[in-house]
Design a protein around this motif. Structure first.
Motif, short mmCIF file in Angstrom:
data_model
loop_
_atom_site.label_atom_id
_atom_site.label_comp_id
_atom_site.label_asym_id
_atom_site.label_seq_id
_atom_site.Cartn_x
_atom_site.Cartn_y
_atom_site.Cartn_z
N ASN A 180 -3.55 42.03 47.76
CA ASN A 180 -4.64 41.11 47.27
C ASN A 180 -3.84 39.77 46.81
O ASN A 180 -2.47 39.59 46.73
CB ASN A 180 -5.02 41.85 45.84
CG ASN A 180 -5.88 43.10 46.23
OD1 ASN A 180 -6.55 43.14 47.45
ND2 ASN A 180 -6.01 44.08 45.49
N SER A 181 -4.70 38.96 46.56
CA SER A 181 -4.00 37.72 46.16
C SER A 181 -3.04 37.09 47.07
O SER A 181 -1.91 36.72 46.48
CB SER A 181 -3.54 37.72 44.67
OG SER A 181 -4.52 38.08 43.80
N LEU A 182 -3.16 37.15 48.47
CA LEU A 182 -2.20 36.76 49.31
C LEU A 182 -1.77 35.32 49.09
O LEU A 182 -2.48 34.54 48.79
CB LEU A 182 -2.75 36.81 50.54
CG LEU A 182 -2.71 38.40 51.12
CD1 LEU A 182 -3.63 38.58 52.17
CD2 LEU A 182 -1.27 38.83 51.56
N LYS A 183 -0.32 34.69 49.18
CA LYS A 183 0.15 33.86 49.15
C LYS A 183 0.81 33.32 50.25
O LYS A 183 1.22 34.06 51.36
CB LYS A 183 1.19 34.08 47.90
CG LYS A 183 0.84 34.19 46.57
CD LYS A 183 1.93 34.45 45.60
CE LYS A 183 1.44 35.02 44.34
NZ LYS A 183 2.50 35.09 43.43
N PRO A 184 1.06 31.88 50.25
CA PRO A 184 1.53 31.19 51.49
C PRO A 184 3.21 32.03 51.97
O PRO A 184 3.39 31.86 53.14
CB PRO A 184 1.89 29.81 51.14
CG PRO A 184 0.82 29.51 50.14
CD PRO A 184 0.80 30.77 49.12
N GLU A 185 3.87 32.47 51.13
CA GLU A 185 5.00 33.21 51.43
C GLU A 185 4.76 34.65 51.77
O GLU A 185 5.88 35.31 52.22
CB GLU A 185 5.94 33.47 50.23
CG GLU A 185 5.38 34.06 48.93
CD GLU A 185 4.55 32.97 47.97
OE1 GLU A 185 4.23 32.08 48.29
OE2 GLU A 185 4.81 33.41 46.77
N THR A 205 -1.22 36.42 58.73
CA THR A 205 -1.12 35.00 58.67
C THR A 205 -2.02 34.79 57.48
O THR A 205 -2.92 35.02 57.46
CB THR A 205 -1.44 34.40 59.83
OG1 THR A 205 -0.69 35.02 61.05
CG2 THR A 205 -1.58 32.93 59.74
N VAL A 206 -1.44 33.75 56.58
CA VAL A 206 -2.48 33.38 55.50
C VAL A 206 -2.01 31.65 55.51
O VAL A 206 -1.37 31.24 55.91
CB VAL A 206 -1.44 33.65 54.01
CG1 VAL A 206 -2.06 33.25 53.17
CG2 VAL A 206 -0.95 35.10 54.00
N SER A 207 -3.62 31.41 55.54
CA SER A 207 -3.76 29.93 55.72
C SER A 207 -4.08 29.31 54.25
O SER A 207 -4.38 29.97 53.41
CB SER A 207 -5.01 29.68 56.43
OG SER A 207 -6.18 30.09 55.87
N SER A 208 -3.54 28.09 54.07
CA SER A 208 -3.83 27.43 52.65
C SER A 208 -4.96 26.44 52.78
O SER A 208 -5.47 26.17 51.88
CB SER A 208 -2.36 26.78 52.28
OG SER A 208 -1.95 25.88 53.32
N GLN A 258 -7.20 33.62 54.12
CA GLN A 258 -6.87 32.46 53.21
C GLN A 258 -5.91 33.04 52.11
O GLN A 258 -6.19 33.83 51.70
CB GLN A 258 -8.29 31.79 52.84
CG GLN A 258 -8.96 31.27 53.78
CD GLN A 258 -10.36 30.68 53.63
OE1 GLN A 258 -10.67 30.60 52.35
NE2 GLN A 258 -11.04 29.77 54.31
N ALA A 259 -5.24 31.93 51.64
CA ALA A 259 -4.53 32.07 50.42
C ALA A 259 -5.48 32.61 49.33
O ALA A 259 -6.62 32.16 49.18
CB ALA A 259 -4.13 30.82 49.96
N GLY A 260 -5.02 33.77 48.37
CA GLY A 260 -5.89 34.22 47.64
C GLY A 260 -6.71 35.40 47.92
O GLY A 260 -7.47 36.15 47.28
#
Length: 122
Positions: free
Chosen positions: A84-89, A119-122, A13-15
């Motif tokens: 860390n702190s993964l973002k949608p981009e 893969t990052v989900s928002s 997940q994002a973040g």
């Protein structure tokens, strides 16, 4: 010759956080600059981070500074990318690469892994 295998990708997940691993065989990575690159659909391969084997100098692209950390465990012949702190981009296929005199230039690396999907989900 050196063979590189990436692992640790997945869905977050994002973040959230992930740690990618780049495990080498064939010879030690101690003397090599090792970099992480990423490629999103429809985009060019982009530099993310690198670490120089001779002195441990690290390099980061501006978009990941303060969030990603590259490190190595020489005993395990493995380089890591802590994200860390993964973002949608950030979603992309992430590749590790080794042996270059220009850490930010993907075309100058000698060895490449096959990539791991993030893969990052928002």
């Amino acid at each position: 010759q050196v063979q590189l295998v990436e692992s640790g990708g997945g869905l977050v997940q994002a973040g959230g956080s992930l740690r990618l691993s780049c495990a080498a065989s064939g010879r030690s990575l101690d003397y090599y600059t090792v970099g992480w690159f990423r490629q999103a659909p429809g985009k060019e391969r982009e530099f993310a981070a690198a670490t120089r084997g001779t002195d441990g100098t690290t390099y980061y692209t501006d978009s990941v500074k303060g969030r990603f950390t590259i490190s190595r465990d020489n005993a395990k012949n493995t380089v890591y990318l802590q994200m860390n702190s993964l973002k949608p981009e950030d979603p992309a296929v992430y590749y590790c690469a080794a042996d270059t005199v220009a850490p930010r230039e993907y075309k100058l690396y000698r060895y490449w892994g096959q990539g791991t999907q993030v893969t990052v989900s928002s």
